[in-house]
Design a protein around this motif. Structure first.
Motif, PDB file in Angstrom:
ATOM      1  N   ARG A 282       0.824  -1.220   0.000  1.00  0.00           N
ATOM      2  CA  ARG A 282       0.000   0.000   0.000  1.00  0.00           C
ATOM      3  C   ARG A 282       0.858   1.270   0.000  1.00  0.00           C
ATOM      4  O   ARG A 282       0.391   2.356   0.341  1.00  0.00           O
ATOM      5  CB  ARG A 282      -0.936  -0.016   1.207  1.00  0.00           C
ATOM      6  N   GLY A 283       2.132   1.114  -0.370  1.00  0.00           N
ATOM      7  CA  GLY A 283       2.975   2.286  -0.564  1.00  0.00           C
ATOM      8  C   GLY A 283       3.745   2.752   0.647  1.00  0.00           C
ATOM      9  O   GLY A 283       4.456   3.762   0.584  1.00  0.00           O
ATOM     10  N   HIS A 284       3.646   2.043   1.763  1.00  0.00           N
ATOM     11  CA  HIS A 284       4.417   2.419   2.945  1.00  0.00           C
ATOM     12  C   HIS A 284       5.874   1.995   2.769  1.00  0.00           C
ATOM     13  O   HIS A 284       6.157   0.912   2.255  1.00  0.00           O
ATOM     14  CB  HIS A 284       3.833   1.779   4.205  1.00  0.00           C
ATOM     15  N   LYS A 285       6.795   2.846   3.182  1.00  0.00           N
ATOM     16  CA  LYS A 285       8.222   2.552   3.069  1.00  0.00           C
ATOM     17  C   LYS A 285       8.670   1.631   4.203  1.00  0.00           C
ATOM     18  O   LYS A 285       8.100   1.651   5.309  1.00  0.00           O
ATOM     19  CB  LYS A 285       9.048   3.843   3.105  1.00  0.00           C
ATOM     20  N   ILE A 286       9.712   0.834   3.936  1.00  0.00           N
ATOM     21  CA  ILE A 286      10.185  -0.118   4.943  1.00  0.00           C
ATOM     22  C   ILE A 286      10.670   0.607   6.195  1.00  0.00           C
ATOM     23  O   ILE A 286      10.474   0.121   7.321  1.00  0.00           O
ATOM     24  CB  ILE A 286      11.299  -1.027   4.363  1.00  0.00           C
ATOM     25  N   LYS A 287      11.299   1.801   6.030  1.00  0.00           N
ATOM     26  CA  LYS A 287      11.756   2.551   7.202  1.00  0.00           C
ATOM     27  C   LYS A 287      10.573   2.964   8.076  1.00  0.00           C
ATOM     28  O   LYS A 287      10.632   2.887   9.307  1.00  0.00           O
ATOM     29  CB  LYS A 287      12.540   3.790   6.780  1.00  0.00           C
ATOM     30  N   GLU A 288       9.488   3.365   7.448  1.00  0.00           N
ATOM     31  CA  GLU A 288       8.279   3.752   8.176  1.00  0.00           C
ATOM     32  C   GLU A 288       7.724   2.568   8.965  1.00  0.00           C
ATOM     33  O   GLU A 288       7.320   2.708  10.126  1.00  0.00           O
ATOM     34  CB  GLU A 288       7.248   4.254   7.168  1.00  0.00           C
ATOM     35  N   LEU A 289       7.748   1.400   8.340  1.00  0.00           N
ATOM     36  CA  LEU A 289       7.236   0.196   9.000  1.00  0.00           C
ATOM     37  C   LEU A 289       8.138  -0.236  10.150  1.00  0.00           C
ATOM     38  O   LEU A 289       7.664  -0.698  11.191  1.00  0.00           O
ATOM     39  CB  LEU A 289       7.098  -0.935   7.985  1.00  0.00           C
ATOM     40  N   MET A 290       9.464  -0.088   9.964  1.00  0.00           N
ATOM     41  CA  MET A 290      10.394  -0.442  11.030  1.00  0.00           C
ATOM     42  C   MET A 290      10.316   0.551  12.196  1.00  0.00           C
ATOM     43  O   MET A 290      10.517   0.188  13.355  1.00  0.00           O
ATOM     44  CB  MET A 290      11.819  -0.526  10.487  1.00  0.00           C
ATOM     45  N   ASP A 291      10.019   1.805  11.882  1.00  0.00           N
ATOM     46  CA  ASP A 291       9.794   2.795  12.950  1.00  0.00           C
ATOM     47  C   ASP A 291       8.565   2.416  13.769  1.00  0.00           C
ATOM     48  O   ASP A 291       8.545   2.570  14.999  1.00  0.00           O
ATOM     49  CB  ASP A 291       9.609   4.194  12.355  1.00  0.00           C
ATOM     50  N   SER A 292       7.544   1.914  13.077  1.00  0.00           N
ATOM     51  CA  SER A 292       6.337   1.449  13.773  1.00  0.00           C
ATOM     52  C   SER A 292       6.676   0.292  14.698  1.00  0.00           C
ATOM     53  O   SER A 292       6.206   0.232  15.850  1.00  0.00           O
ATOM     54  CB  SER A 292       5.281   1.013  12.752  1.00  0.00           C
ATOM     55  N   PHE A 293       7.522  -0.637  14.216  1.00  0.00           N
ATOM     56  CA  PHE A 293       7.949  -1.775  15.048  1.00  0.00           C
ATOM     57  C   PHE A 293       8.714  -1.283  16.272  1.00  0.00           C
ATOM     58  O   PHE A 293       8.462  -1.726  17.404  1.00  0.00           O
ATOM     59  CB  PHE A 293       8.826  -2.725  14.234  1.00  0.00           C
ATOM     60  N   ALA A 294       9.662  -0.351  16.073  1.00  0.00           N
ATOM     61  CA  ALA A 294      10.464   0.170  17.187  1.00  0.00           C
ATOM     62  C   ALA A 294       9.573   0.848  18.224  1.00  0.00           C
ATOM     63  O   ALA A 294       9.764   0.686  19.439  1.00  0.00           O
ATOM     64  CB  ALA A 294      11.519   1.147  16.663  1.00  0.00           C
ATOM     65  N   ASN A 295       8.591   1.614  17.757  1.00  0.00           N
ATOM     66  CA  ASN A 295       7.685   2.292  18.687  1.00  0.00           C
ATOM     67  C   ASN A 295       6.845   1.294  19.474  1.00  0.00           C
ATOM     68  O   ASN A 295       6.579   1.485  20.657  1.00  0.00           O
ATOM     69  CB  ASN A 295       6.767   3.251  17.920  1.00  0.00           C
ATOM     70  N   SER A 296       6.434   0.208  18.814  1.00  0.00           N
ATOM     71  CA  SER A 296       5.618  -0.792  19.509  1.00  0.00           C
ATOM     72  C   SER A 296       6.428  -1.483  20.600  1.00  0.00           C
ATOM     73  O   SER A 296       5.921  -1.762  21.689  1.00  0.00           O
ATOM     74  CB  SER A 296       5.077  -1.826  18.518  1.00  0.00           C
ATOM     75  N   VAL A 297       7.706  -1.781  20.306  1.00  0.00           N
ATOM     76  CA  VAL A 297       8.562  -2.453  21.292  1.00  0.00           C
ATOM     77  C   VAL A 297       8.848  -1.537  22.466  1.00  0.00           C
ATOM     78  O   VAL A 297       8.814  -1.959  23.631  1.00  0.00           O
ATOM     79  CB  VAL A 297       9.878  -2.931  20.635  1.00  0.00           C
TER      80      VAL A 297
END
Length: 442
Positions: A282-297
Motif C-alpha cells: 500500500r505504498g508504505h516505506k520499509i523505514k516507516e514500518l520499522m519505525d512502527s515496530f520500534a515504537n511498539s517495542v
C-alpha cells in the motif's frame, strides 16, 4: 507457616508500590526475595529461583508480546484497526458493539492462551471504543472476561484439555458442559459487571506506543479482508494446530502444525505477512514500518519487565514448596469432591498465581477421589478450571498484563480484573453444582 510468608510477601509488595510508589518490577523482585528468605531458602537459592522465574516468564511470552504488539501497531498505524472497528460498528451498531466484541473474544479464546488473546485483541478494543465513542473499559472488561473464561473452561484450549487428560475426562463432553457454564459467567462478569461502574471510571488513557489515534480517510485504510486477515491469522494457525492434535494426533503433519501453531511463531509469521499486506503493498516505506515496530517495542518494554517480575514471584512460591504444603492440607477432606477440587485450585491460584499450575496440581491431587467416588470427571475438570482462574492478584502475570495494557492503578485493577475473575470462578462453581442435578452427568 507458608501462608504467613505469602501474606507478608503480598503486603510488602503493596506497601512498596502503593505507599512508597516504587516501580512494580523492583517491588516484585524485592518481595520475591523476602518470601524466599521467610520460607527458609538460602540467599543463593532465592536469587537462582528469581532468575529462573524472570527467564521462564519473560522468555515464554516475549515473542508473543513483542510481535503481538508489532502487529497491533501496524494495524493502527496503517488504518487496519480503524477499518475493522468501523465495519463492526456499521454492522452491529453502537448499541450492540460490546456484544460483538465479546463474541469475537470467545472465538479467539477457544484456541489462544489468555495472554496471547489479550495482545491480539487490545488494538481492536482501543479502535472499537474510539469509533463507537464509548469508554475503553466498556469494551475491554467484557473482552478480557471472555478470554479468561475460555482459558479455564473450554477445550480444546490447552489448559482444560491437559486437566481433562489427568482426570481421564472426555474432551468432547467437557466442551459440551463447559460452554453453557462459561457463557453465563462471561455475561455476568463482563457486560453486567461493567454496568455497575460510572462512565468516568471506565475511561483510561491508552499507554503511549500501543495505539495511533490518527483518523484515516477511506482511501488510506486497507480493505476489511486484509485488515481482518492480520488480526485473525494467528488464530487460524493456532486453530489448525488444535484440529490436527485432536483429529490426527499421530499425523506427520504435527511437526509443521505444531510449529506454525506455536503462539510466538504464529505472531511472527503474521507480522511478516502484515508488512506486505498492510504496508509495502500500500505504498508504505520499509523505514516507516520499522519505525512502527520500534515504537511498539518501546511501548511494551516495561510491560515485559513487570511480567518477568511476576514470574519471579511465582517461581519463588513454587520452589519454596508452598504448593506441596497446600496440597497436603487439603488431602483427606470430607468436602464434596467438586467443591474440594474447586477449593484446592482456588487456594493454589491465590498462593502461586499461575492458573495452569493451579488447575493441573488440583487435578493431580483429586484424581484418585474422582475414580473412587464416581463423580463425573468432566465436572471435576471444570471445577479445577473454575477454581484456577479466580481471585487473580499481584502474583499472576495476567494481573500485570491487564494493569499495564489498560494503564490502570493497582486499586482499579483489583476492582476490575481481580473482581471479574472472582465472579467467573464463583459462577462457574455454581453452574457445575447445578449440573450435578442432571442425570446425564451424575
Amino acid at each position: 507457616m507458608p501462608f504467613i510468608s505469602v501474606i507478608l510477601g503480598v503486603l510488602l509488595l503493596l506497601v512498596l508500590m502503593m505507599v512508597l510508589k516504587m516501580n512494580a518490577f523492583i517491588a516484585l523482585v524485592l518481595s520475591s526475595l523476602a518470601v524466599g528468605l521467610l520460607e527458609g531458602m538460602s540467599p543463593n537459592d532465592v536469587m537462582t529461583s528469581i532468575q529462573n522465574g524472570l527467564g521462564s516468564s519473560a522468555g515464554s511470552l516475549m515473542l508473543v508480546i513483542i510481535f503481538g504488539a508489532a502487529v497491533g501497531k501496524l494495524l493502527t498505524d496503517t488504518g487496519g484497526a480503524q477499518r475493522i472497528a468501523l465495519t463492526m460498528v456499521h454492522v452491529f451498531g453502537k448499541k450492540h458493539v460490546q456484544a460483538a466484541a465479546v463474541i469475537t473474544a470467545i472465538v479467539v479464546g477457544i484456541a489462544m492462551f489468555f495472554e496471547t488473546g489479550v495482545v491480539v485483541l487490545i488494538p481492536l478494543v482501543f479502535s472499537i471504543a474510539m469509533v463507537a465513542e464509548v469508554p475503553i473499559l466498556y469494551i475491554g472488561l467484557p473482552v478480557i472476561a471472555a478470554l479468561i473464561t475460555m482459558h479455564g473452561f473450554v477445550p480444546p484450549h490447552p489448559g482444560p484439555t491437559a486437566v481433562a487428560g489427568i482426570l481421564h475426562a472426555s474432551v468432547g463432553k467437557t466442551l459440551m458442559l463447559g460452554l453453557p457454564i462459561a457463557i453465563p459467567a462471561i455475561i455476568i462478569a463482563g457486560p453486567l459487571y461493567t454496568r455497575l461502574f460510572k462512565k468516568s471510571f471506565l475511561e483510561v488513557e491508552i499507554p503511549k506506543g500501543l495505539y495511533t489515534e490518527k483518523k484515516f480517510t477511506e482511501a488510506e485504510m486497507p480493505s476489511f479482508f486484509l485488515s481482518i486477515l492480520s488480526a485473525t491469522l494467528p488464530i487460524i494457525f493456532i486453530f489448525i494446530k488444535t484440529i490436527v492434535e485432536i483429529v490426527w494426533p499421530n499425523s506427520s503433519l504435527r511437526s509443521y502444525t505444531d510449529f506454525i501453531g506455536n503462539a510466538g511463531t504464529a505472531l511472527l509469521i503474521t507480522f511478516i505477512v502484515s508488512l506486505f499486506t498492510l504496508g509495502l503493498s500500500r505504498g508504505h516505506k520499509i523505514k516507516e514500518l520499522m519505525d512502527s515496530f520500534a515504537n511498539s517495542v518501546s511501548g511494551i518494554a516495561m510491560i515485559l519487565l513487570i511480567i518477568a517480575g511476576g514470574g519471579a514471584f511465582k517461581q519463588v512460591l513454587i520452589d519454596s514448596k508452598i504448593d506441596q504444603y497446600i496440597a497436603h492440607l487439603m488431602e483427606g477432606s470430607a468436602i464434596s469432591p467438586l467443591i474440594l477440587t474447586w477449593l484446592i485450585a482456588a487456594v493454589l491460584r491465590v498462593s502461586l498465581g499461575s492458573a495452569t499450575v493451579a488447575g493441573m496440581t488440583a487435578a493431580g491431587i483429586v484424581a484418585p477421589v474422582a475414580i473412587a467416588t464416581g463423580v463425573s470427571p468432566e465436572l471435576m475438570t471444570l471445577a479445577a478450571g473454575a477454581g484456577s482462574i479466580g481471585f487473580s492478584h499481584v502474583n499472576d502475570a495476567g494481573f500485570w498484563i491487564i494493569k499495564e495494557y489498560f494503564n490502570m492503578s493497582l486499586i482499579k485493577t483489583f476492582k476490575t480484573w481481580t473482581a471479574l475473575t472472582s465472579i467467573i470462578s464463583i459462577i462457574g462453581l455454581l453452574g457445575i453444582l447445578l449440573f450435578t442435578q442432571i442425570a446425564i452427568v451424575s
